[in-house]
Design an enzyme around this catalytic site. Structure first.
Site, PDB file in Angstrom:
ATOM      1  N   LYS B  85       0.829  -1.197   0.000  1.00  0.00           N
ATOM      2  CA  LYS B  85       0.000   0.000   0.000  1.00  0.00           C
ATOM      3  C   LYS B  85       0.868   1.254   0.000  1.00  0.00           C
ATOM      4  O   LYS B  85       0.561   2.237  -0.662  1.00  0.00           O
ATOM      5  CB  LYS B  85      -0.900  -0.037   1.237  1.00  0.00           C
ATOM      6  CG  LYS B  85      -2.073   0.872   1.170  1.00  0.00           C
ATOM      7  CD  LYS B  85      -3.241   0.393   2.054  1.00  0.00           C
ATOM      8  CE  LYS B  85      -2.833  -0.397   3.272  1.00  0.00           C
ATOM      9  NZ  LYS B  85      -3.990  -1.061   3.923  1.00  0.00           N
ATOM     10  N   LYS B 131      17.985 -16.239 -32.821  1.00  0.00           N
ATOM     11  CA  LYS B 131      17.597 -14.996 -33.500  1.00  0.00           C
ATOM     12  C   LYS B 131      17.336 -15.303 -34.963  1.00  0.00           C
ATOM     13  O   LYS B 131      17.996 -16.188 -35.508  1.00  0.00           O
ATOM     14  CB  LYS B 131      18.730 -13.955 -33.412  1.00  0.00           C
ATOM     15  CG  LYS B 131      19.146 -13.558 -32.018  1.00  0.00           C
ATOM     16  CD  LYS B 131      18.380 -12.354 -31.531  1.00  0.00           C
ATOM     17  CE  LYS B 131      18.851 -11.995 -30.101  1.00  0.00           C
ATOM     18  NZ  LYS B 131      18.050 -10.959 -29.470  1.00  0.00           N
ATOM     19  N   LYS B 157      19.258 -20.134 -25.365  1.00  0.00           N
ATOM     20  CA  LYS B 157      17.938 -19.868 -24.802  1.00  0.00           C
ATOM     21  C   LYS B 157      17.019 -19.314 -25.878  1.00  0.00           C
ATOM     22  O   LYS B 157      17.463 -18.722 -26.863  1.00  0.00           O
ATOM     23  CB  LYS B 157      18.026 -18.901 -23.613  1.00  0.00           C
ATOM     24  CG  LYS B 157      18.248 -17.441 -23.977  1.00  0.00           C
ATOM     25  CD  LYS B 157      17.975 -16.555 -22.784  1.00  0.00           C
ATOM     26  CE  LYS B 157      17.932 -15.079 -23.161  1.00  0.00           C
ATOM     27  NZ  LYS B 157      16.779 -14.687 -23.976  1.00  0.00           N
ATOM     28  N   ASP B 158      15.729 -19.470 -25.659  1.00  0.00           N
ATOM     29  CA  ASP B 158      14.751 -18.797 -26.494  1.00  0.00           C
ATOM     30  C   ASP B 158      14.845 -17.297 -26.261  1.00  0.00           C
ATOM     31  O   ASP B 158      15.179 -16.833 -25.166  1.00  0.00           O
ATOM     32  CB  ASP B 158      13.324 -19.229 -26.104  1.00  0.00           C
ATOM     33  CG  ASP B 158      12.914 -20.552 -26.714  1.00  0.00           C
ATOM     34  OD1 ASP B 158      13.414 -20.877 -27.800  1.00  0.00           O
ATOM     35  OD2 ASP B 158      12.093 -21.245 -26.098  1.00  0.00           O
ATOM     36  N   GLU B 160      13.202 -14.029 -25.186  1.00  0.00           N
ATOM     37  CA  GLU B 160      12.156 -13.945 -24.148  1.00  0.00           C
ATOM     38  C   GLU B 160      10.803 -13.559 -24.739  1.00  0.00           C
ATOM     39  O   GLU B 160       9.759 -13.752 -24.123  1.00  0.00           O
ATOM     40  CB  GLU B 160      12.566 -12.974 -23.033  1.00  0.00           C
ATOM     41  CG  GLU B 160      12.235 -11.502 -23.259  1.00  0.00           C
ATOM     42  CD  GLU B 160      13.198 -10.847 -24.233  1.00  0.00           C
ATOM     43  OE1 GLU B 160      14.182 -11.493 -24.649  1.00  0.00           O
ATOM     44  OE2 GLU B 160      12.982  -9.664 -24.577  1.00  0.00           O
ATOM     45  N   HIS B 248      14.713 -14.360 -16.506  1.00  0.00           N
ATOM     46  CA  HIS B 248      14.916 -13.228 -17.412  1.00  0.00           C
ATOM     47  C   HIS B 248      14.432 -11.941 -16.742  1.00  0.00           C
ATOM     48  O   HIS B 248      13.409 -11.956 -16.067  1.00  0.00           O
ATOM     49  CB  HIS B 248      14.160 -13.459 -18.723  1.00  0.00           C
ATOM     50  CG  HIS B 248      14.609 -12.538 -19.815  1.00  0.00           C
ATOM     51  ND1 HIS B 248      14.179 -11.231 -19.901  1.00  0.00           N
ATOM     52  CD2 HIS B 248      15.476 -12.720 -20.833  1.00  0.00           C
ATOM     53  CE1 HIS B 248      14.763 -10.659 -20.952  1.00  0.00           C
ATOM     54  NE2 HIS B 248      15.557 -11.543 -21.540  1.00  0.00           N
ATOM     55  N   GLY B 316      24.998  -6.433 -25.203  1.00  0.00           N
ATOM     56  CA  GLY B 316      26.311  -5.830 -25.437  1.00  0.00           C
ATOM     57  C   GLY B 316      27.466  -6.793 -25.203  1.00  0.00           C
ATOM     58  O   GLY B 316      28.623  -6.381 -25.154  1.00  0.00           O
ATOM     59  N   GLY B 338      23.731 -12.698 -27.649  1.00  0.00           N
ATOM     60  CA  GLY B 338      22.694 -12.986 -28.636  1.00  0.00           C
ATOM     61  C   GLY B 338      23.188 -12.638 -30.020  1.00  0.00           C
ATOM     62  O   GLY B 338      23.770 -13.482 -30.721  1.00  0.00           O
ATOM     63  N   THR B 339      23.019 -11.380 -30.416  1.00  0.00           N
ATOM     64  CA  THR B 339      23.510 -10.960 -31.730  1.00  0.00           C
ATOM     65  C   THR B 339      25.031 -11.117 -31.806  1.00  0.00           C
ATOM     66  O   THR B 339      25.575 -11.367 -32.873  1.00  0.00           O
ATOM     67  CB  THR B 339      23.130  -9.493 -32.015  1.00  0.00           C
ATOM     68  OG1 THR B 339      23.527  -8.703 -30.895  1.00  0.00           O
ATOM     69  CG2 THR B 339      21.627  -9.336 -32.200  1.00  0.00           C
TER      70      THR B 339
END
Lengths: 360, 360
Positions: B85, B131, B157-158, B160, B248, B316, B338-339
């Site tokens: 609250k 990707k 991993k997939d 997200e 994640h 990054g 990832g990339t």
């Protein structure tokens, strides 16, 4: 059919760049030349910047359209898409979400269903909260309930802080109170809803909710933002949970309080709750000293009612504000007075009477 | 045993008053004279202001101690208590939460368990992400996996954003990828973890997670803040889910981004994740262009590791930052590129090789 979301960026932001980042980065992303044969497929998943406007104060609003098919027709996948990774990237606030009418979950009861259960159609409903918050036994809950029931209170709820604690385990509280409600029904032919606070890990909570309903619970209370929208949606879609669900806004300020970050109160307590299956949504009313402004409260009220959901203004609700509340809300409202009823100098019974007199 | 929470108030706040509001209003509340006989019982539930300090920049930090017994040993009841609250009442940010070691849920696997599954003890682990994010079919996922597995990637991993979509239903993705992992194991004796994104309403999600594990899933990915900590806790305590859970941080910026509202990244991605049963936690690393500062990243790293949980700096991550990451993290880290891997000009395989070379 698509989902449209408005993002607020501060004046110094490169609004066009940020909007593109969202439209692409929160959807299909980019792809290299080797996927040129699949471009049509990826493009179907891309978001699109619809507009970018500058407000008088210099801040900017971008409207972005997302493909409906990127989500799973629920709130969690929607949140991940519209703000998941991007929420960590820059200064932005989600200030409006437009969903197709059929998106998500509709209330099982809502305004009509709750009125039907109570047999009250022509006035606002009055709700109160067991107080003090922590430390009362199950039988002390029952004693309080007896007092307010005899005065004709419509709905009572647990304090949102009260979980399944040793001093008053949820099932014991429910049993003691159900006994009072049964007696009241036999004596008067009327009933009263008791929104029991359902808590625990997601699996425990869902099992507990079923157990409570089996044991006579006629309403549930859920701290939606503490437990997750996915839990509200599970309850609302559960065939064994044939009782109204009251959504509590605890923690909303952590997401909605900042003018520059997060999501607006209108989005979270209005749109998202309205598409997640809540039957009634508590709001930090502008009559008290919480953060909501009157225009925000009105917008939430309208969003909820457009889906047959009861707005429940809370905090600062006392007899003195009833005329204003009636002017603002008309009759389709639940006035939630915790201390306003429980701390009445002449006792909770008189606390209820003070409201009833004004609503006749 | 108690729970200690630090709140940051702006310089103009009446810090002492706000701190009292929290200590009392978020616990037992007040009570009237008629409850004087129960005072001892209520007092046991009251919070207590431990200290109030003014920082150099004028803002104030109040430390408040809460009784452990007000909560249910989970994150949701903790959140409701420390900020429910009150989050809607004023300008305040939760910047530290100290929990007893046994509070909540411990990871089933954590650093040791994940290393054991992979048989890799002497270097950082490398992780990548399928990707483009949306639009690949199940068999295209398998093709990508084959390439990176053959180069020796540890974990994939997939995205997200990728839920249970018609273009690549979760179970189909899993089956296609499990086939690749099985072959890889037979050929090399080594394995690779695939963290499948588990989504849906709470009940659907828990059932789906069990189904995925039955069908060979060897890791899960959960957008904890979109679905709720209660869902992570349910997964982590489920006896059928004997695989590591990757948490994640999607949506964290909505809660942690503002300097004045919400809860800090250290609390949400550090303390709360660490007591909710995550085995590895992805962070918006300070190497990229997301919001985390280096000192925040270090604090989260230390909180996670103190409970045997892998920090997973993400965003990054590219070969050029590996020396810095090694200096900052040593070997107990999962580098999530990832990339950085998928968009390598010579293909994902070479993307993995570029990291492996630096980590030998």
């Amino acid at each position: 059919m698509s989902i449209e979301v408005d993002y607020l960026f501060p004046s110094q932001s490169d609004g066009a760049k940020q909007a593109e980042m969202i439209a692409i980065g929160q959807t299909a992303g980019t792809w290299s030349a080797k996927y040129v044969h699949k471009e049509d497929c990826f493009k179907e998943h891309l978001g699109q910047v619809v507009s970018l406007d500058r407000l008088e104060n210099g801040s900017q609003v971008a409207r972005i359209k997302f493909p409906l098919n990127n989500t799973e027709n629920d709130i969690a996948s929607l949140l991940t898409m519209i703000f998941g990774k991007y929420s960590m990237a820059g200064t932005a606030k989600v200030i409006q979400v437009k969903l197709p009418e059929g998106y998500g979950t509709s209330p099982k009861f809502g305004i009509t269903g709750i009125r039907q259960k109570l047999g009250v159609w022509d006035r606002p409903l009055v709700m109160s909260i067991f107080k003090p918050a922590l430390g009362l036994s199950a039988s002390e809950h029952a004693t309080i309930l007896q007092e307010v029931a005899s005065a004709g209170l419509d709905i009572i709820k647990d304090e949102e802080l009260l979980g399944d604690l040793p001093s008053a385990p949820t099932l014991e509280r429910l049993k003691a109170c159900t006994h009072v409600i049964d007696q009241y029904q036999q004596q008067t032919g009327k009933t009263l809803l008791y929104a029991v606070n359902v808590t625990g890990r997601a699996d425990v909570l869902l099992e507990r909710a079923r157990l409570l309903v089996k044991n006579g619970a006629n309403a549930l209370l859920l701290n939606v933002l503490s437990y997750g929208f996915s839990v509200l949606e599970a309850l609302a879609n559960d065939s064994e949970i044939q009782v109204p669900i009251f959504a509590h806004p605890a923690l909303a300020g952590a997401i909605c309080g900042s003018p520059d970050y997060g999501l607006s109160y209108e989005v979270v307590l209005g749109t998202l709750m309205a598409h997640a299956g809540a039957d009634a949504v508590l709001l930090p009313s502008s009559y008290g000293n919480l953060q909501l402004k009157a225009h925000q409260e009105q917008e939430i009220r309208d969003i909820l009612r457009s889906r047959n959901i009861f707005p429940v203004p809370s905090a600062g609700i006392r007899p003195a504000i009833v005329p204003q509340a009636l002017a603002d809300y008309g009759i389709d409202v639940i006035l939630n007075a915790g201390t306003g009823i429980m701390d009445h100098p002449a006792g909770p019974q008189e606390g209820v009477n003070a409201f009833s007199k004004l609503l006749k």
